[in-house]
Structure formats: structure tokens, C-alpha cells
Write an enzyme that holds these catalytic residues in place. Structure first.
Site, short mmCIF file in Angstrom:
data_model
loop_
_atom_site.label_atom_id
_atom_site.label_comp_id
_atom_site.label_asym_id
_atom_site.label_seq_id
_atom_site.Cartn_x
_atom_site.Cartn_y
_atom_site.Cartn_z
N PRO A 1 0.83 -1.20 0.00
CA PRO A 1 0.00 0.00 0.00
C PRO A 1 0.87 1.25 0.00
CG PRO A 1 -0.35 -1.31 2.00
CD PRO A 1 0.63 -2.04 1.17
N CYS A 2 0.42 2.26 -0.71
CA CYS A 2 1.29 3.42 -0.91
C CYS A 2 1.07 4.50 0.12
CB CYS A 2 1.08 3.99 -2.30
SG CYS A 2 -0.63 4.31 -2.67
N GLN A 3 0.04 4.41 0.95
CA GLN A 3 -0.30 5.53 1.84
C GLN A 3 0.87 5.99 2.69
OE1 GLN A 3 -2.04 2.84 1.41
NE2 GLN A 3 -4.23 3.24 1.32
N SER B 1 2.98 7.91 0.32
CA SER B 1 2.34 8.83 -0.60
C SER B 1 2.49 10.27 -0.13
CB SER B 1 0.87 8.46 -0.70
OG SER B 1 0.17 9.52 -1.26
#
Ligand SMILES: C[S@@+](CC[C@H](N)C(=O)[O-])C[C@H]1O[C@@H](n2cnc3c(N)ncnc32)[C@H](O)[C@@H]1O
Length: 364
Positions: free
Chosen positions: A82-84, A87
Site C-alpha cells: 500500500p502506498c499511503q 504517498s
């Protein structure tokens, strides 16, 4: 020639897996903890296992993966954590627990010793903490015996035949002890003049002007572009093409946004009665779309006064039409927006397959 076996960590609905399958790999398994995404994965990647495991608990997860391998070896690990955590719009705390999800990939690579691995992430990740996170990932895998290549600049999906300006960065590692050299990323297959526009991508899908549509409807027109022919190759019906009900006021405001324009192009006085979303943009029919995100309410169809359907977004992500998304509409949009475009994954997968043949133990 035997195919290379792949496991896909943080598989989501399976964009990466689908691309690698198209590139000729044998996809053993996708691993995720999201039930709806796993249902979609299992429904479409029928020969692969959709394994539910929490990769945050990497030791248990690896045990579960091992148990489901049925004696197969793992040649390639692919992963889209997941990129959160990385990000630019999300948390930038280096201790963000989501950053630790990289640990799961490190452990899996250590455990399975694949010939190669691929990790995908958002472009912002490359420059985060002045590039320290990126360096740390490279060094970790180099120390584990891999030659690691990173995209100098993010790859642009449109360069590889995807009708979308999505940019993503990739790490690819190949095992040094097997004689593999550093990997070189594939060259673009299209120049900007040849990019595929949104009309070429979706113009054959019903307008949904008079109705909301329903699941599983026939095509009403022939394919109108080579891209549409490609997307429709294995499909005889349209799935996930259900409209969104907008109020007359919203439809009227959308109608004032010109093709390729955004909220700034609204005539004075329009849209002032309420706060309209600044991200509102109408696709340009002759240009690729902006990045498809996990929501679906910021972009409008290039011609119709509504947000795109899940199928339209799936087309803009280069999912073939026979790839069906399961779950609620919100879950479906999340699955589509989270995915690596299969055509981009395929381009990298094909180049990696060529490179895999160049190793010392070229037993495949
Ligand atoms: C960016 S998406 C991956 C998209 C996928 N590579 C594709 O191409 O379709 C990240 C995925 O990580 C999953 N995920 C997040 N935390 C997880 C965890 N602790 N264990 C397993 N999966 C997790 C999410 O459910 C989500 O599907």
C-alpha cells in the site's frame, strides 16, 4: 519451456498478476487481507490461489504461503505494498506502520529466494526523506544478494499503451549468484502523439444517459478502435457498467465543464451555490485520462454528464473486459484504482522474462 512461477503480495484484485499472466508467467498465488479484492482475484485468476493473510504479521503469512505452494518453487515475487505510508498526500511519518509492510516483501524474498522480484510504488516514494527510504530498500536487497534496478524516473502508463497518465516507480532485483546482471526497464512502446485517448478506450460502451444500466449487458456497437478490440478479445458481454445517479443540478454543473477542462472553466455564477470539488475534471476524448484513483467522483466522462463507471475506469486501467470486479461499487472502484495497469505490468513482465533467460541456471 516451463513458465516461471510467481507469487503476488498485496495482490489486491490482481492488476499486477493479470499483467504477468499476460506476459506468460504461471501465477501461483495472490496474497491480501481484503475479502472483496480476494474474491475478485479468485474469480478472475482461476488457476491461482487467493490467499487471505495479514502481511503485517509476516512470519505467519510466510508459513501460510509455504503451506499453499503445493511443493512449487517461487521464481518471481511481485508486490505492490500500500502506498499511503509513502504517498505525498498521506502520512509521511517514517515510522508509519504501513512503511513496515516492506518488511513482508523483504522476508518473503529472503525465505523463497526467487530469481527475481518486482516492487511497485507511487512516484513520491523515490524522493521521500530525501531519497532515504528508496536507498534503504535498494541496500537491503543488495545485501541479500540481488542486483537492484530502480526506475530513474517513474514509468508512465501511457508510454506502454494504457490510456492513462498514471506514473509509478518500480524496483526490480535479480539474484547475483545466478549470474544475472542489472535489469533494464522496457522502453516506451508509444510516443506522446500516439497515446491512446479516452474515446478510443471507452466510446463503445453504452452512454447510460437514459438508464443506469445493468450487469452483464451485450455490446451494442462494434469495437471502434484497436484498443477496444484488444479489451473485448475474450468477452462477449459488458460487466460493471452501472451508472451513478446525479441530481439535475449536479448534471447541469457537470455539463458546463468543457472537454479536457476542470472546475476553473465553469462560467461565472455556475457552481457557486455549493462547494464544488476542486478536483473535478472532464476527460479529454483524444488524450489519456488522469490517474484513476480509488474514489470515482472527481472525473467526468468526456462526453456524458456523469462520473465514469467501474468498467470505464477498468478500461482506462487496461483491464480486459472479461476481468470482472466483485463487491460493492465502492469496493470495485477501490480495486480498480489500486491496481497496476495490466498492460504496464505485462511490459515489465515480458522484459523480466527475457532477462530471466540470461541467468547461469537457465533451466527454464
Ligand atoms: C496498492 S494495493 C495493490 C494493488 C495490486 N498490486 C494490483 O495491481 O491490483 C495494496 C493492497 O495491499 C493490501 N494490504 C494492505 N495491508 C495489508 C496487510 N497487512 N496484509 C495483506 N494485505 C494488505 C490492501 O488490501 C490492498 O489490496
Amino acid at each position: 519451456m516451463t513458465k516461471n512461477n510467481v507469487i503476488d503480495l498485496f495482490s489486491g484484485a490482481g492488476g499486477l498478476s493479470q499483467g504477468f499472466k499476460q506476459a506468460g508467467y504461471n501465477i501461483l498465488m495472490g496474497v491480501d487481507f481484503d475479502d472483496a479484492a480476494l474474491r475478485t482475484y479468485g474469480h478472475n485468476l482461476k488457476d491461482s490461489i487467493a490467499l487471505k493473510a495479514d502481511l503485517f504479521d509476516e512470519e505467519t503469512a510466510i508459513k501460510e504461503i509455504e503451506e499453499n505452494l503445493n511443493g512449487n518453487t517461487v521464481d518471481v515475487v511481485i508486490a505492490g505494498p500500500p502506498c499511503q505510508g509513502f504517498s505525498l498526500t498521506g502520512s509521511r511519518d517514517i515510522n508509519d506502520s504501513r512503511n513496515k509492510l516492506y518488511v513482508a516483501v523483504v522476508h518473503a524474498v529472503k525465505h523463497f529466494q526467487p530469481k527475481a522480484f518486482l516492487i511497485e510504488n507511487v512516484p513520491g516514494m523515490a524522493t521521500l526523506y530525501k531519497g532515504k527510504v528508496k536507498e534503504q530498500i535498494i541496500n537491503t536487497f543488495e545485501d541479500m544478494g540481488y542486483n537492484v534496478s530502480v526506475t530513474d524516473k517513474p514509468l508512465l502508463a501511457a508510454d506502454y499503451g494504457v490510456p492513462q497518465m498514471r506514473k509509478r516507480m518500480f524496483f526490480v532485483g535479480f539474484r547475483k549468484d545466478l549470474g544475472y546482471d542489472y535489469f533494464t526497464f522496457p522502453e516506451p512502446t508509444l510516443t506522446p502523439e500516439d497515446y491512446i485517448g479516452t474515446a478510443d478506450a471507452i466510446s463503445d460502451l453504452p452512454s447510460l444517459v437514459d438508464d443506469m444500466g445493468e450487469e452483464n449487458i451485450p455490446y451494442f456497437t462494434a469495437a471502434q478502435s484497436d484498443y477496444q478490440k484488444l479489451m473485448r478479445k475474450n468477452s462477449s458481454t459488458i460487466h460493471n457498467h452501472i451508472g451513478t445517479k446525479h441530481t439535475d443540478e449536479v448534471k447541469w454543473v457537470i455539463s458546463q465543464v468543457p472537454e479536457g477542462g476542470n472546475h476553473k472553466d465553469l462560467p461565472e455564477g455556475v457552481g457557486t451555490s455549493r462547494k464544488f470539488n476542486e478536483a473535478w475534471t472532464r476527460y479529454h476524448s483524444q488524450k489519456p485520462s488522469k490517474t484513476i484513483d480509488t474514489g470515482h467522483r472527481n472525473h467526468f466522462h468526456y462526453k456524458w454528464n456523469r462520473v465514469p463507471t467501474v468498467r470505464e475506469n477498468a478500461r482506462l486501467q487496461s483491464f480486459p473486459d472479461d476481468f470482472e470486479f466483485l463487491g460493492t461499487k465502492t469496493q470495485q472502484n477501490k480495486q480498480v484504482g489500486n491496481a497496476v495497469p495490466p498492460l504496464l505490468a505485462q511490459a515489465i513482465g515480458e522484459k523480466m522474462a527475457e532477462h530471466l533467460k540470461e541467468g547461469k541456471v537457465n533451466d527454464k
